[in-house]
Design an enzyme around this catalytic site. Structure first.
Site, PDB file in Angstrom:
ATOM      1  N   CYS A 185     -46.757 -42.657 -33.426  1.00 16.48           N
ATOM      2  CA  CYS A 185     -45.748 -43.646 -34.566  1.00 16.48           C
ATOM      3  C   CYS A 185     -46.477 -44.543 -33.879  1.00 16.48           C
ATOM      4  CB  CYS A 185     -45.933 -42.916 -35.873  1.00 16.48           C
ATOM      5  SG  CYS A 185     -45.168 -44.042 -36.466  1.00 16.48           S
ATOM      6  N   CYS A 223     -43.233 -47.168 -35.787  1.00 17.01           N
ATOM      7  CA  CYS A 223     -41.504 -46.575 -35.937  1.00 17.01           C
ATOM      8  C   CYS A 223     -42.017 -45.008 -35.850  1.00 17.01           C
ATOM      9  CB  CYS A 223     -41.324 -47.061 -37.441  1.00 17.01           C
ATOM     10  SG  CYS A 223     -42.194 -46.214 -38.299  1.00 17.01           S
ATOM     11  N   SER A 224     -41.793 -44.189 -36.705  1.00 15.76           N
ATOM     12  CA  SER A 224     -41.961 -42.996 -36.728  1.00 15.76           C
ATOM     13  C   SER A 224     -41.562 -42.002 -37.586  1.00 15.76           C
ATOM     14  CB  SER A 224     -39.946 -42.375 -36.313  1.00 15.76           C
ATOM     15  OG  SER A 224     -39.634 -43.174 -37.069  1.00 15.76           O
ATOM     16  N   CYS A 225     -43.090 -42.783 -37.507  1.00 13.36           N
ATOM     17  CA  CYS A 225     -43.772 -41.971 -39.130  1.00 13.36           C
ATOM     18  C   CYS A 225     -44.186 -40.588 -38.953  1.00 13.36           C
ATOM     19  CB  CYS A 225     -45.228 -42.286 -39.725  1.00 13.36           C
ATOM     20  SG  CYS A 225     -44.530 -43.888 -40.474  1.00 13.36           S
TER      21      CYS A 225
END
Length: 216
Positions: A118, A121-123
């Site tokens: 990702c 961000c941090s999906c």
């Protein structure tokens, strides 16, 4: 044992520094979280039961849920087809609801290896696999995987032959990805629960493989 990368950078992207699973800097945030939680409890803005309920919801999903989906796909070709066609619906068949976004399942084959990142961000499919590993949200992993995926995979101990395509999938607000690893050669003769134990979190992200790719 699941191999981990051998370095970590939580700040600026540095191509000379490898990706690492670690908890550098986490102590500060843990302290701040604990202090805020204490204040909220003291002021009766938050009740202990509220905290317990949120923690239970966060900790319930885990890699075993994803592993069971993979094992079912390895054992049942019709389920595998449904999983690739509609990951969210196939997950519901197994009793798992994907809450964040559409689940897209990408299959590793003898000529194709998939890896998930990702870049924004941090999906991550948290409602299925739980919280992502630290290295997954690091700037180094997010930036370097799209530029030099083979080098990043090598840091996990995963070697992909030159004649196998490496395809990077970028998760986003609308889609969460899950890798369907290539099944072990003896999958047909193994019990379902045995196959569940084969699958690791890193395999579902694509940084680890079940068996080496064949030489050509």
């Amino acid at each position: 044992m699941t191999p981990e990368p051998i370095g970590y950078s939580a700040d600026a992207v540095d191509p000379s520094r490898p990706v690492v699973e670690g908890h550098e800097g986490a102590d500060y945030y843990a302290l701040m979280t604990e202090a805020l939680h204490k204040i909220l409890l003291e002021r009766q803005i938050l009740a202990p039961a509220d905290t317990d309920r949120v923690i239970a919801a966060l900790e319930a999903p885990n890699v075993t849920w994803g592993a069971r989906i993979v094992a079912q796909a390895w054992k049942d070709p019709s389920y595998k087809a449904r999983l690739i066609a509609d990951g969210s619906a196939a997950a519901r068949e197994m009793g798992y609801t994907i809450k964040e976004a559409k689940l897209v399942v990408v299959e590793n084959t003898e000529r194709l290896h998939n890896v998930i990142v990702c870049t924004l961000c941090s999906c991550y499919p948290r409602s299925l696999l739980g919280q992502p590993p630290w290295w997954y949200i690091s700037k180094n992993y997010r930036a370097r995987t799209v530029r030099e995926p083979r080098a990043v995979l090598a840091e996990f101990g995963t070697s992909i032959p030159a004649d196998v395509e490496v395809r990077v999938h970028d998760s986003n607000a609308d889609m969460r990805y899950l890798v369907l690893p290539k099944a072990p050669a003896d999958a047909d003769g193994r019990a379902f629960e045995d196959l569940v134990g084969v699958v690791t979190r890193n395999m579902l992200i694509g940084t680890e493989i079940v068996e080496p790719y064949p030489s050509r």
